[in-house]
Motif scaffolding. Structure first.
Motif, PDB file in Angstrom:
ATOM      1  N   VAL A   1     -15.178   0.609 -48.584  1.00  0.00           N
ATOM      2  CA  VAL A   1     -15.978   0.738 -49.807  1.00  0.00           C
ATOM      3  C   VAL A   1     -15.292   1.687 -50.788  1.00  0.00           C
ATOM      4  CG1 VAL A   1     -18.174   1.621 -50.738  1.00  0.00           C
ATOM      5  CG2 VAL A   1     -18.169   0.118 -48.740  1.00  0.00           C
ATOM      6  N   ARG A   2     -14.756   2.799 -50.291  1.00  0.00           N
ATOM      7  CA  ARG A   2     -14.056   3.746 -51.179  1.00  0.00           C
ATOM      8  C   ARG A   2     -12.831   3.110 -51.826  1.00  0.00           C
ATOM      9  NH1 ARG A   2     -12.426   8.931 -48.340  1.00  0.00           N
ATOM     10  NH2 ARG A   2     -11.636   9.406 -50.419  1.00  0.00           N
ATOM     11  N   VAL A   3     -12.072   2.338 -51.041  1.00  0.00           N
ATOM     12  CA  VAL A   3     -10.899   1.650 -51.595  1.00  0.00           C
ATOM     13  C   VAL A   3     -11.344   0.659 -52.669  1.00  0.00           C
ATOM     14  CG1 VAL A   3      -9.048   0.011 -51.094  1.00  0.00           C
ATOM     15  CG2 VAL A   3      -9.431   1.935 -49.565  1.00  0.00           C
ATOM     16  N   CYS A   4     -12.375  -0.113 -52.372  1.00  0.00           N
ATOM     17  CA  CYS A   4     -12.873  -1.103 -53.332  1.00  0.00           C
ATOM     18  C   CYS A   4     -13.386  -0.430 -54.598  1.00  0.00           C
ATOM     19  CB  CYS A   4     -13.974  -1.952 -52.702  1.00  0.00           C
ATOM     20  SG  CYS A   4     -13.369  -3.110 -51.464  1.00  0.00           S
ATOM     21  N   ASP A   5     -14.103   0.670 -54.439  1.00  0.00           N
ATOM     22  CA  ASP A   5     -14.596   1.398 -55.607  1.00  0.00           C
ATOM     23  C   ASP A   5     -13.440   1.948 -56.434  1.00  0.00           C
ATOM     24  OD1 ASP A   5     -17.220   0.897 -54.871  1.00  0.00           O
ATOM     25  OD2 ASP A   5     -17.564   2.915 -54.048  1.00  0.00           O
ATOM     26  N   THR A   6     -12.449   2.496 -55.773  1.00  0.00           N
ATOM     27  CA  THR A   6     -11.292   3.066 -56.469  1.00  0.00           C
ATOM     28  C   THR A   6     -10.541   2.000 -57.250  1.00  0.00           C
ATOM     29  OG1 THR A   6     -11.061   4.771 -54.777  1.00  0.00           O
ATOM     30  CG2 THR A   6      -9.139   4.360 -56.168  1.00  0.00           C
ATOM     31  N   LEU A   7     -10.414   0.798 -56.683  1.00  0.00           N
ATOM     32  CA  LEU A   7      -9.667  -0.285 -57.320  1.00  0.00           C
ATOM     33  C   LEU A   7     -10.550  -1.197 -58.178  1.00  0.00           C
ATOM     34  CD1 LEU A   7      -7.386  -1.312 -54.328  1.00  0.00           C
ATOM     35  CD2 LEU A   7      -6.738   0.031 -56.335  1.00  0.00           C
ATOM     36  N   ASN A   8     -11.842  -0.888 -58.266  1.00  0.00           N
ATOM     37  CA  ASN A   8     -12.788  -1.721 -59.026  1.00  0.00           C
ATOM     38  C   ASN A   8     -12.779  -3.173 -58.560  1.00  0.00           C
ATOM     39  OD1 ASN A   8     -13.700   0.405 -60.767  1.00  0.00           O
ATOM     40  ND2 ASN A   8     -11.739   0.248 -61.821  1.00  0.00           N
ATOM     41  N   VAL A   9     -12.831  -3.361 -57.247  1.00  0.00           N
ATOM     42  CA  VAL A   9     -12.847  -4.704 -56.663  1.00  0.00           C
ATOM     43  C   VAL A   9     -14.202  -5.348 -56.969  1.00  0.00           C
ATOM     44  CG1 VAL A   9     -12.748  -6.011 -54.499  1.00  0.00           C
ATOM     45  CG2 VAL A   9     -11.227  -4.050 -54.850  1.00  0.00           C
ATOM     46  N   SER A  10     -14.171  -6.595 -57.414  1.00  0.00           N
ATOM     47  CA  SER A  10     -15.402  -7.303 -57.765  1.00  0.00           C
ATOM     48  C   SER A  10     -16.279  -7.524 -56.540  1.00  0.00           C
ATOM     49  CB  SER A  10     -15.084  -8.655 -58.403  1.00  0.00           C
ATOM     50  OG  SER A  10     -14.588  -9.553 -57.433  1.00  0.00           O
ATOM     51  N   ASN A  11     -17.568  -7.684 -56.776  1.00  0.00           N
ATOM     52  CA  ASN A  11     -18.501  -7.962 -55.680  1.00  0.00           C
ATOM     53  C   ASN A  11     -18.158  -9.273 -54.987  1.00  0.00           C
ATOM     54  OD1 ASN A  11     -19.991  -5.620 -55.986  1.00  0.00           O
ATOM     55  ND2 ASN A  11     -21.393  -6.535 -57.453  1.00  0.00           N
ATOM     56  N   GLU A  12     -17.701 -10.247 -55.752  1.00  0.00           N
ATOM     57  CA  GLU A  12     -17.304 -11.539 -55.164  1.00  0.00           C
ATOM     58  C   GLU A  12     -16.185 -11.353 -54.160  1.00  0.00           C
ATOM     59  OE1 GLU A  12     -15.291 -15.765 -56.499  1.00  0.00           O
ATOM     60  OE2 GLU A  12     -16.371 -14.613 -58.009  1.00  0.00           O
ATOM     61  N   ASP A  13     -15.150 -10.590 -54.529  1.00  0.00           N
ATOM     62  CA  ASP A  13     -14.036 -10.349 -53.614  1.00  0.00           C
ATOM     63  C   ASP A  13     -14.460  -9.493 -52.437  1.00  0.00           C
ATOM     64  OD1 ASP A  13     -12.172 -11.946 -54.834  1.00  0.00           O
ATOM     65  OD2 ASP A  13     -11.316 -10.338 -56.052  1.00  0.00           O
ATOM     66  N   ARG A  14     -15.356  -8.539 -52.669  1.00  0.00           N
ATOM     67  CA  ARG A  14     -15.843  -7.703 -51.559  1.00  0.00           C
ATOM     68  C   ARG A  14     -16.521  -8.569 -50.512  1.00  0.00           C
ATOM     69  NH1 ARG A  14     -17.713  -1.829 -53.622  1.00  0.00           N
ATOM     70  NH2 ARG A  14     -16.312  -1.694 -55.412  1.00  0.00           N
ATOM     71  N   SER A  15     -17.259  -9.579 -50.952  1.00  0.00           N
ATOM     72  CA  SER A  15     -17.978 -10.425 -50.003  1.00  0.00           C
ATOM     73  C   SER A  15     -17.039 -11.317 -49.185  1.00  0.00           C
ATOM     74  CB  SER A  15     -19.003 -11.290 -50.737  1.00  0.00           C
ATOM     75  OG  SER A  15     -18.361 -12.272 -51.526  1.00  0.00           O
ATOM     76  N   ARG A  16     -15.809 -11.498 -49.653  1.00  0.00           N
ATOM     77  CA  ARG A  16     -14.837 -12.324 -48.927  1.00  0.00           C
ATOM     78  C   ARG A  16     -14.077 -11.541 -47.867  1.00  0.00           C
ATOM     79  NH1 ARG A  16     -11.366 -15.061 -53.508  1.00  0.00           N
ATOM     80  NH2 ARG A  16     -10.070 -13.515 -52.549  1.00  0.00           N
ATOM     81  N   MET A  17     -14.272 -10.228 -47.811  1.00  0.00           N
ATOM     82  CA  MET A  17     -13.513  -9.408 -46.866  1.00  0.00           C
ATOM     83  C   MET A  17     -14.094  -9.449 -45.489  1.00  0.00           C
ATOM     84  SD  MET A  17     -12.493  -6.113 -49.038  1.00  0.00           S
ATOM     85  CE  MET A  17     -11.672  -6.252 -50.591  1.00  0.00           C
TER      86      MET A  17
END
Length: 83
Positions: A67-83
């Motif tokens: 979550v911290r990596v995703c927040d830092t890189l501004n990863v979209s919610n769509e891409d987060r759900s694919r992880m």
């Protein structure tokens, strides 16, 4: 440990962890825009080796770090759900 289709359960789990790490790495690299894992680790105040081991699949991703990596890189919610 019992064998599961020619592999022990530990081997199967390790293989699965590498697949997950590869998927995460593939998605995150699209957001890194030329930044290195070392730079990302520095920005996040995480040991470089710790983050590199996660990206290479040697260490499991834990949810708070991901979550911290995703927040830092501004990863979209769509891409987060694919992880």
């Amino acid at each position: 440990m019992p064998e599961v289709i020619g592999m022990t359960l530990a081997q199967k789990n390790a293989s699965y962890d590498k697949v997950v790490a590869h998927r995460i790495r593939k998605i995150l690299h699209g957001y890194m825009e030329g930044e290195t894992v070392s730079t990302l680790a520095e920005v996040m105040h995480i040991a470089q080796v710790t983050l590199q081991r996660k990206f290479r699949g040697y260490t499991k991703w834990d949810i708070p770090t991901l979550v911290r990596v995703c927040d830092t890189l501004n990863v979209s919610n769509e891409d987060r759900s694919r992880m």
